[in-house]
Structure formats: C-alpha cells, structure tokens
Write a protein that holds these residues in place. Structure first.
Motif, PDB file in Angstrom:
ATOM      1  N   UNK A 286     -15.488-112.837 -23.070  1.00  0.00           N
ATOM      2  CA  UNK A 286     -14.962-113.994 -23.808  1.00  0.00           C
ATOM      3  C   UNK A 286     -14.523-113.582 -25.212  1.00  0.00           C
ATOM      4  N   UNK A 287     -15.358-112.754 -25.875  1.00  0.00           N
ATOM      5  CA  UNK A 287     -15.035-112.286 -27.242  1.00  0.00           C
ATOM      6  C   UNK A 287     -13.713-111.517 -27.253  1.00  0.00           C
ATOM      7  N   UNK A 288     -13.590-110.589 -26.298  1.00  0.00           N
ATOM      8  CA  UNK A 288     -12.380-109.744 -26.234  1.00  0.00           C
ATOM      9  C   UNK A 288     -11.149-110.597 -25.952  1.00  0.00           C
ATOM     10  N   UNK A 605     -12.301-104.915 -35.472  1.00  0.00           N
ATOM     11  CA  UNK A 605     -13.615-104.273 -35.365  1.00  0.00           C
ATOM     12  C   UNK A 605     -14.728-105.318 -35.400  1.00  0.00           C
ATOM     13  N   UNK A 606     -14.641-106.250 -36.362  1.00  0.00           N
ATOM     14  CA  UNK A 606     -15.754-107.192 -36.572  1.00  0.00           C
ATOM     15  C   UNK A 606     -15.930-108.175 -35.419  1.00  0.00           C
ATOM     16  N   UNK A 670     -14.913-117.951 -35.748  1.00  0.00           N
ATOM     17  CA  UNK A 670     -15.404-116.589 -35.978  1.00  0.00           C
ATOM     18  C   UNK A 670     -16.773-116.418 -35.342  1.00  0.00           C
ATOM     19  N   UNK A 671     -17.003-115.224 -34.829  1.00  0.00           N
ATOM     20  CA  UNK A 671     -18.279-114.947 -34.158  1.00  0.00           C
ATOM     21  C   UNK A 671     -18.927-113.698 -34.756  1.00  0.00           C
ATOM     22  N   UNK A 672     -20.229-113.574 -34.510  1.00  0.00           N
ATOM     23  CA  UNK A 672     -20.935-112.342 -34.857  1.00  0.00           C
ATOM     24  C   UNK A 672     -21.373-111.712 -33.536  1.00  0.00           C
ATOM     25  N   UNK A 677     -24.878-110.852 -28.653  1.00  0.00           N
ATOM     26  CA  UNK A 677     -25.434-109.843 -27.737  1.00  0.00           C
ATOM     27  C   UNK A 677     -26.956-109.819 -27.813  1.00  0.00           C
ATOM     28  N   UNK A 678     -27.491-109.997 -29.030  1.00  0.00           N
ATOM     29  CA  UNK A 678     -28.955-109.996 -29.214  1.00  0.00           C
ATOM     30  C   UNK A 678     -29.589-111.178 -28.477  1.00  0.00           C
TER      31      UNK A 678
END
Length: 731
Positions: A286-288, A605-606, A670-672, A677-678
């Motif tokens: 989803x992020x990609x 990258x982020x 925006x996501x971290x 993942x954690x």
C-alpha cells in the motif's frame, strides 16, 4: 526482533560528527567521483563516435541517446538485486567493479595505436575498437544505472529515526555532490580530449579523456570500501519485487472473484489479498503504490534544456566568451549556490512564518517554477526570432545578386529594381514564389526559376559583351553551435587556395565559389595563396552564428595591401540577443529543480517501506527516463512552426501537471513506514503466542483425558479411544 536489534547495533557502531554519521562522508565522496566519471565520459562520447569511430551524425546521436536511456532504465534492475538478493552494500561494490571495468575497456578502445600496424595514424581494424567500445558502454550502463538507486537509499540507511533533520540535509549534500562532479568533469574532460597523444602518431587524446573518468571510478570504489566498517547495512529480505507483484495480482484476482454486492466491501482494494498474504506485506505494498501513484505526473518536469536556443545568441561577456554548449554549466553552478541557500535560509524562514511547507507542496512549487522557466524561454525566443533571417518556405526561392563587373549595373528581378556597384551585393535576399524575369543592364530579359526552399547567390560576370549570371546554392539555416559559415568567391585571374586554422577551403578557380567552412567565434586568420607561393593574410573578427561570402575581387593583388582587394558580403547577420538573457530561465528551472528533485529523493526514501527503499529510488529515476521520452514525443508530434510555441506548450503541460499533482498531494496522507511495520511486527508475535497457548491448552486437555482413561479402563480398549480423542482435538 533479531533484525531490529541488529540494526540498532549497527547504528550504534557509526561515530557521528555534528549529529551526522561519519559513514556518509564516504558515500558522498563516492557519489562525487562516480558522477565525475559518468559525466566526464559522456561529455566527449558523441565526439568519440564521430571523429574516432567515424560514424555519421545521425548514427552517433542514436547510439548516444540509446546509451543514456539504458543508464536510466537499469536502475530498476539494480534496485531489485539490492532489495531482494545482495543488499545495497554488496550491490554497490559488485556493480562498481563492473562499472570501473567498463570505463577501462572504453579507454582502451580509444587507443588508436593498438591496431595501427602501418603507423599511419588510422586504426586498421575499426571493428575491434567498435566492439570494445560497445562492451565498455554496456558495462557502464549496467554499472551506473545499477548503483544509482542504491547509493542514495544506502546513504539514507545510515541515519536513525531520531536523525530526520540530518537525513533531509544529507539528500541536499548528496545532490550537491552529483552536480559538483558533473560540473567539474564537463569542464575538465573536453580539455583532456583536446591534448595530443599517441605512440606512433599524435591524435586527439580520447584515451586520456576516458582514462581519467576510469581512474575516478576506481577511486570511488576504493573510498566506498574504506568506509565498510562504519556502515549500517540492512539485509535484503527475499525476492521482494516478485512477492509484491504476486500480492497485487492476487488482490486484483480475488476482488474480481468477489465483485457481487453480497460480499462486504473492504477499506482498501489491497485488503483482498489478506486470504493469502500477511498484513505486513500488504501494508508495505500500500505504501509503495501510494508513492508510485504520485509519480504518474512527474515525468513532465524533466523538460529539455536550452542549448539549441543558445546557438542563436551572442555569448560575448567581455572578459569571458561563452560557447553555446557551455551555457549548460549555469545549471550545476546555480545548484551549488541554491541548495545551501534553500537549506539554511529559505526553508528555516518559511518554518519561522509558521507555514506548513510539506515535501509535496515543495515539489508542486518546483513544477510551477519550471513552468515559469519555459515561459521565460519563450519570451527570449520571441526576441531572438525578430533578429533571425527570414528563410524561404517550402514553395519559395530566394536570391541575392553580386556584381563582379568593374562598373555599376542596373538590375531588374521580377518587380524589384536596383543599382549594384562593382564588387558589391544587394543587402537582403529577394523572395520569389514563381519564375521571374531577370534583366541585367541593357541586356536581353531571361526567365529564372529557383528551386523551392533554397537560397541562391547569383554572381554576375562579364561574358563577352553581355553580363551573365552564375547561380550558387547558399545555406538555409543558422550555422550550428554558434559557429560562422564562411566561403570565398574567387574573381581573381588565377586559382587560389585559402586556409583558416587547420581547415582548407581547397583550390578555388576563377569565377567560382568555395565550400562553406564553420569558423568559431573570435579572431580568424585566413591565408590566401597562389600557385607561385605568394601569401596574403586576411584577418577578421567574428561574433556568433553569422554567414559571410568573401569576394576576392578581380583587382586583388598579393602584397602588403592585399586585404583591400577582399570584400565581405554579409549573408546571415551575427546573433545579437545576448546569452545573459538565458540566466533568468536557468535560475527558475534550477530553483524548481532544487525544490523538486532534492525533496523528491528525500520523499521517496522517507515514504518507502524498509525493504523497498532502492525500488522507489529506481522508480524516481524512471520518471527522468520517461520524461526525456515524453519530451522527444511531444516535440516530434507537435511539429509547431515556432520554437517559442513549443516552449509555451511545455509550460502549459507543466501547469496542467502541477495542478493535477497539487490535487493528488492534497489527498495524500504522510506515513511513517517504520511505525506501521513495527505495529504489524508486534501483532505477528502476539498472534503466534495465542496460537501456541491454544495448542498447549489442547495438548494438556488430551494428556489429562488420557490419564483418566488409563486409571479406569482396560489397556485393550484404551488405544482406540485415545485415537478418537486425538482426532477430535485436531479437528
């Protein structure tokens, strides 16, 4: 988990200076050397194809663009290898070796003495040099493309989660090193090529021009290896691209299978992959996809540069003479100035004004600046167009007349009537769209037909009693690269030979015209010789982009005053609009690039999951390749008659894309990636623990049941009952 612990340990190892890991020093120096190597080699590549391998212009240009496109397509390959198999560190090492090897092979291919058995300065086996060159270029394309996405992502890996500000600055420094390397190499490598070298015969020194970039690539590799102990190296996590593609494929298939309204909707279409794939992978995909979706409008940003426009401009800055292709260096020079200004002054000021200038807002502003740059380029082009000569259209012909008779001559050409003094020409070309009547003096009228789309010079000579016209074809475009197209008309009684620098106009017989020779800007010394060995020196200072016909008059005589017997005829005026007018558009495009490109690298990258950092960097580089292809397609498909109209078209497309991108960015959250993942990493052990305790409870109940049965029942019946209970507990 063990992976996270390993990462923490690795990050702890790297010493810091002013909050920056020392390891990034090696990465930045490596990038500087690698970019110097790449751009240095590229700066002389077309010349190598043309003058060493003896390819024609079209073929040389085609091979050059194919090579550049390949360099921007191979990043995908490098990214897959890095994220799926070898890891970024090993990928950079191995592909740098391939890269350095390619540079060395290319440098060796340029040594003409290898196959020059008869020592005449020309290689005897050109196929050998071509084969070596192609092998070298393929290895370079694999190497440079393969390591490109890995180095930026590997640099980002050196920072911890608490070093967000430093990581942002790193991407700016990284971009600076790219441009410093390219600027220095594009200045130095052509100087190296201009040297003369060779064992048997002295030639232009391509081995040195390719050899220095090869040496720099070896230095880049050594510097990178020296820092090995300090790097934080994240391990690759299996063939991630295959997993991602399968996961997307399964989600689409599963969604299609359950398309009827009886099935409940899911929050995201990728959630349809939950039946087969774990939630962590789905979250990463989803992020990609979110970031890749944003990339769709980006290729339009990578528009063309304005070297061709510079060829129609005046580059005389007084103390400095700028050639048209050197004007490109304004871009990296401005980048070196603007990146620190943006980072240390502009962005902090915006932050102090309490404005939320997010990465995507920056990129939108960058696109808008690029659009303004093309508007500025169009305004400059409109000014240039007013100074350009009007060349004939496809159904017109143009003619200019030169009177080589030693008396004034009245001329009537169609509706035009004028008087020509001896050894002069009429000022402007006359345009004719059909055959016209020509009357020279009191001679007999004759019909003259000019070829469509041509410029012609009609030289009028004495033929017995009557004057007679001799037609010569002229150039129908501005000379290339801001040079000056020069030719000589010999009205002298004997054959002469004219040379300038190392160029020879050849032997020019009486009443004949020489070929054109491209003479660069500055002072030129023409040597005019006759068969008796007499020499006349004729000096002339040239600007940019003019064309002259020099008349050696019938009254010309060798001696100290020989210059008086030569008359210049101006066919195309020199460029009058100054190159300094390009600086505003270069400033705007560079400001746009700094805001857009540095931010884009950092954003890629982020927002990328930990196992797909290189893949998204490669996706970013792919937008550059696609952008260049779009520029070619638009330029070819539009076929606009005016250059300024093409610039306005690009500006309009950029504004349109800017608006689309701004709307997409507005809805982007925006996501971290590390936090997401954690969360999934924590959920997984909890679920495993639950399954384990459930199994233990079942096992205990079975054991307890067995014990009770043994005490009350006979041994003969117990085995079958036990089997029944175990089967039930497994169900």
């Amino acid at each position: 988990s063990a992976d996270i612990e390993g990462k923490k340990k690795a990050k702890g190892k790297s010493a810091t200076v002013c909050g920056y890991p020392i390891s990034i020093f090696f990465i930045v120096v490596n990038e500087f050397c690698e970019r110097f190597s790449y751009y240095g080699m590229r700066a002389v590549l077309v010349l190598y194809f043309k003058y060493f391998l003896r390819w024609d212009d079209d073929f040389a240009t085609t091979i050059y663009h194919t090579f550049v496109a390949l360099c921007y397509l191979t990043p995908i390959l490098g990214a897959i290898v890095a994220d799926s198999w070898l890891g970024k560190f090993k990928t950079i090492i191995y592909l740098s070796i391939v890269y350095a090897l390619g540079q060395v092979i290319l440098a060796v291919s340029a040594i003409h003495d290898i196959t020059d058995a008869n020592k005449d300065g020309t290689p005897d086996n050109m196929g050998f040099h071509v084969a070596l060159s192609m092998v070298g270029l393929i290895l370079i394309a694999l190497g440079t493309g393969g390591i490109k996405p890995c180095v930026a992502a590997f640099g980002g890996d050196q920072f911890g989660d608490h070093q967000e500000k430093q990581r942002s600055t790193f991407f700016s420094i990284f971009y600076l090193s790219i441009n410093a390397g390219s600027l220095l190499s594009t200045v130095i490598t052509p100087i190296l090529r201009a040297q003369e070298c060779g064992i048997h015969t002295q030639q232009k020194c391509y081995p040195l021009a390719f050899g220095v970039p090869a040496a720099l690539m070896v230095v880049a590799l050594i510097v990178f290896i020296v820092g090995s102990g300090m790097y934080n190296k994240t391990a690759p996590q299996g063939n991630i691209m295959v997993k991602v593609c399968r996961c997307i494929g399964f989600a689409i298939k599963n969604r299609f299978r359950h398309r009827s309204s009886q099935y409940p909707k899911r929050a995201h279409w990728m959630d349809w992959a939950e039946e087969k794939y774990d939630k962590l992978l789905i979250a990463q995909v989803k992020m990609v996809l979110k970031v890749l979706f944003l990339y769709i409008p980006l290729p339009m940003f990578w528009g063309s540069r304005w070297t061709l426009q510079a060829t129609t401009m005046n580059g005389d800055f007084g103390i400095l003479i700028i050639q048209p292709d050197q004007m490109q260096t304004v871009n990296p020079i401005l980048i070196l100035i603007l990146v620190p200004i943006m980072d240390s002054i502009i962005y902090p000021l915006i932050a102090k004004c309490k404005l939320n200038f997010t990465p995507l807002k920056r990129m939108t502003v960058g696109m808008f600046f690029a659009a303004l740059a093309f508007v500025a380029a169009a305004l400059v082009q409109i000014q240039i167009d007013q100074t350009l000569p009007k060349f004939p259209s496809s159904n017109e012909g143009q003619a200019k007349f030169i009177n080589m008779m030693n008396k004034s001559l009245p001329i009537k050409a169609g509706a035009n009537q004028f008087m020509l003094e001896s050894f002069t020409a009429n000022e402007d070309y006359l345009t004719f769209d059909k055959p016209f009547e020509l009357i020279l003096g009191d001679g007999i009228p004759e019909m003259v037909s000019l070829s469509d789309g041509t410029r012609n010079t009609m030289v009028i000579v004495q033929d017995g009693v009557q004057p007679r016209p001799i037609a010569f074809k002229d150039i129908t475009s501005k000379p290339e690269q801001g040079a000056n197209a020069i030719r000589f008309l010999n009205g002298f009684a004997s054959t002469v030979n004219v040379t300038v620098r190392n160029e020879d106009f050849g032997d020019i017989v009486t009443n004949n015209m020489s070929k054109y020779i491209a003479v660069p800007q500055g002072n030129a010394e023409f040597l005019i010789r006759n068969n008796a060995g007499q020499v006349c020196v004729y000096n002339q200072k040239f600007g940019f982009g003019s064309s002259y016909t020099y008349i050696i008059t019938p009254t010309f005589a060798f001696g100290p005053n020989c210059q008086e017997g030569i008359r210049p005829v101006l066919d195309i005026r020199p460029n009058s609009i100054h190159m300094a007018w390009q600086i505003p558009q270069y400033f705007l495009i560079t400001a746009g690039e700094v805001v857009f490109s540095v931010t884009g690298l950092e954003f890629s990258y982020s927002q990328a999951p930990s196992n797909m950092k290189s893949v998204l960097q490669a996706g970013w580089l792919l937008t550059v390749a696609v952008g260049n292809i779009i520029v070619l397609i638009v330029a070819e498909a539009a076929t606009l008659p005016d250059q300024w109209a093409e610039y306005i078209l690009f500006a309009s497309l950029l504004v349109l894309v800017c608006i689309i991108f701004a709307i997409m960015a507005y809805f982007y959250t925006y996501i971290d990636p590390t936090k997401i993942e954690a969360q999934f990493a924590q959920k997984e052990p909890d679920e495993k623990q639950k399954r384990k305790s459930l199994e233990m409870a079942r096992k205990d109940s079975v054991e307890h049941y067995k014990g009770d049965r043994r005490s009350s029942d006979s041994s003969s019946d117990s085995s079958s009952d036990e089997d029944d209970v175990i089967q039930q507990s497994k169900m």
